[in-house]
Design a protein around this motif. Sequence first.
Motif, PDB file in Angstrom:
ATOM      1  N   GLY A 126      43.508  44.860  49.999  1.00 35.49           N
ATOM      2  CA  GLY A 126      43.340  45.378  48.643  1.00 35.49           C
ATOM      3  C   GLY A 126      44.152  44.632  47.595  1.00 35.49           C
ATOM      4  O   GLY A 126      44.195  45.058  46.437  1.00 35.49           O
ATOM      5  N   THR A 127      44.780  43.533  47.951  1.00 36.91           N
ATOM      6  CA  THR A 127      45.569  42.747  46.991  1.00 36.91           C
ATOM      7  C   THR A 127      44.641  41.787  46.226  1.00 36.91           C
ATOM      8  O   THR A 127      43.791  41.122  46.833  1.00 36.91           O
ATOM      9  N   ILE A 128      44.821  41.742  44.928  1.00 37.31           N
ATOM     10  CA  ILE A 128      43.951  40.894  44.090  1.00 37.31           C
ATOM     11  C   ILE A 128      44.227  39.426  44.391  1.00 37.31           C
ATOM     12  O   ILE A 128      45.367  38.957  44.304  1.00 37.31           O
ATOM     13  N   VAL A 129      43.158  38.701  44.727  1.00 39.74           N
ATOM     14  CA  VAL A 129      43.238  37.255  44.961  1.00 39.74           C
ATOM     15  C   VAL A 129      42.904  36.488  43.684  1.00 39.74           C
ATOM     16  O   VAL A 129      43.574  35.517  43.331  1.00 39.74           O
ATOM     17  N   ALA A 130      41.871  36.913  42.965  1.00 38.52           N
ATOM     18  CA  ALA A 130      41.473  36.256  41.703  1.00 38.52           C
ATOM     19  C   ALA A 130      40.681  37.263  40.889  1.00 38.52           C
ATOM     20  O   ALA A 130      40.103  38.217  41.423  1.00 38.52           O
ATOM     21  N   GLY A 131      40.664  37.047  39.582  1.00 38.25           N
ATOM     22  CA  GLY A 131      39.911  37.930  38.700  1.00 38.25           C
ATOM     23  C   GLY A 131      39.573  37.254  37.387  1.00 38.25           C
ATOM     24  O   GLY A 131      40.234  36.292  36.961  1.00 38.25           O
ATOM     25  N   TRP A 132      38.522  37.744  36.728  1.00 38.15           N
ATOM     26  CA  TRP A 132      38.076  37.194  35.440  1.00 38.15           C
ATOM     27  C   TRP A 132      37.753  38.365  34.511  1.00 38.15           C
ATOM     28  O   TRP A 132      37.166  39.360  34.936  1.00 38.15           O
TER      29      TRP A 132
END
Length: 729
Positions: A126-132
Amino acid sequence: MSINVLVRYGQLFMNEPHMISLRWRVLVPVVVILVVVTTAAYLLARNSDMVPAASADNLLYQTQSAIRQQADMLHGDDLRIARSLSAIPGINDALSGGDAAAISDSVARIIRRQNFDDVILTDSQGTIVAGWRWDGTRYRPLDAAGMDLESLSQRQPLSGFALVNGETLLYTAQPVRQGEVQTGSVLVGRRLTRLLSSLHTSALAEVALFGPDQQLLASTMPVDTPLSQSSTDTIQPVDLAGERYQSLAFPLNYGNSTPGTMNIYLPRNIGAGVGQQLNGLLLAVAAAAVVIVVYVAISMITLRLRHIIRTLEALSHGERTARTHMQPVDEVGRLGQALDQYADYAQERQDALRASLRRQRRENEHLTAVLEALSDGVIVQDIDGRVILMNEKARDLLGSKRVLRSNPDLLEMTAFVTDQLGPVLAPGIYTLGEPQRIQLDQHVVSAQVAAVMALTGQRLGTVIMLHDVTEAAQKEAARDALLRQMQAEIQEPLADLAPSRPGESASPVMREIRTHASALQKMILEMRELTDAHLKKTADERQRPLLLDTLVWVIANEWRQVALAQNLKLHVILEQSGLYVLGEERRLRWAIGNIVDNAIKYTPPGGDLTIEVRDDISDGRAHLRVRDNGVGIAREELGQVFTRFYRGKPTTPEGRQIRVPGSGQGLTTARQIFEAHGGSIRIKSKPGVGTAVYFTIPLTAPISYELPQTNDLLEGETVRIDTTHLNHE
């Protein structure tokens, strides 16, 4: 007696047409329509209670159903995009390795065409790897790497609210699996304002969105309206900010999840809306009636205006008796009557003009007779350059072309005069009224142009006076030939004074003789430049666009060896390149070279002199400067350097006077050349520091053919200085 007077005035009143303004002809029907509509609206408003009120409960349930359908559609779009992203090749390796750079281009291609606010990729924990995140213009990387979204990514499938980077969004999660193992999740998010705007489908109702903890997340009501969550699935009356509403609360189903609760608020006086719609319909009917009345009025006015236009067209085609015969019953009638009055006035003026033209024709015949009696040629042109008068002497001086003798057509004469006297008549190049010499057949003609001005100061045309100066031109040519012969005869002894064997130095007497002979040769050249025939050649020779870079380098290389012989350094600075000037190349080279020659003469060995093209073209001119660090010019002598034959007394800092041969005419001639080209020259100097000569040449544009770019070939050993660190004046 009084009764008869009253009867007479009554008859006049009955016969005189009465004027009713177009304003009242159009305004009265419009006012009547508006009064009727206003009365009907008032009566309708008084009886609005009779209009059956719509069922508020049914409207609330219909709005609830529409919101649920819209939520299902939005969730379907979110799930579809999330599944497309979870199927990107290589996404499992990217999420397992915690680096989404390899698939960022594939993600960008998919989300670029969508309408989502957030796209987030998480790993299996559940850890964010990438986002936009969409910022209104494009998707920017989301600075939330390492944030834990396990509550959304581990319970699949799930939609819910989450706070990311200080903003709460509704996310829909889609697992990413490799076989039976989940490697991560794809989350697609929508901002609450856009979500509420999509769900708000009714114009009569207001909506509010509450989170799972009954906290208000978003609302279409004013910001300061106090809202609280009501009991679900029941319609309850509520008072909000002094207004009475019917409220319906229900769970917001988003796919298989229920992230929050939606409240619908409907005003209780919706029956008044039906009355407002009827009032609007009534006003629309009134507006249509007004438009029809205005259209009919405009059509009637247009018919009468067309009659006036036809009368104007007839008058323009020469029908002097055409009239409208309109009565002044309104503004259009007054316009037609005014046109008739003007046509009568114009006819009277036309008759008077015919009489005036006959009188002017007689005066022109008298003027022609006077001009034919003059010994000089006279050509008269109008303001557009067309020849309107030419005497016999002008025809003789312009040439023996038969067109001037056998064909009196003024157009033919205009073309011939423009071709023969074009340089004299060119505007902006030659000053009006200054005499110019032109070679025509076997004659040399002096042409002087003057403007014909009216008493009011307005220019009416041009007069050209032609005078035969063939004999004077021949005398000037003979004098020029004599000076040229003297220059050649002085050149021959100079060759005999050269050393007979290489390496042999000349005696001081021979060096002095060579120095004075060279000075005498230069004086003869300056005398040739000062003759009237030579000065007039600037107007005769064809000026052309010159590339200023090439001109400066040519001059620098001409004087480079002379400067080196005096142990001086010659620099060239081009602060701006690619400029073109309009001029005669030979004369400009002589004028600038004379300034460089003076700088060499009066600069002690070891000094520097510079030719600069300044970065200043604001006034349409190229600005150049030649400066040295020589002995300088005394303040009392600086004002006389342009005086013909004046020679100052330059002195070194040690008090030794510098004596160089010369006639004192170089700067005078250089100034005449610059001013003949439309430029200027000035000098600044300080004894013991140096001298700077500033001069300008008008700029022009390059002509159609390409001029040679020969800077690299002309540089030679001359020093080019970097101008980026110079301090300009």
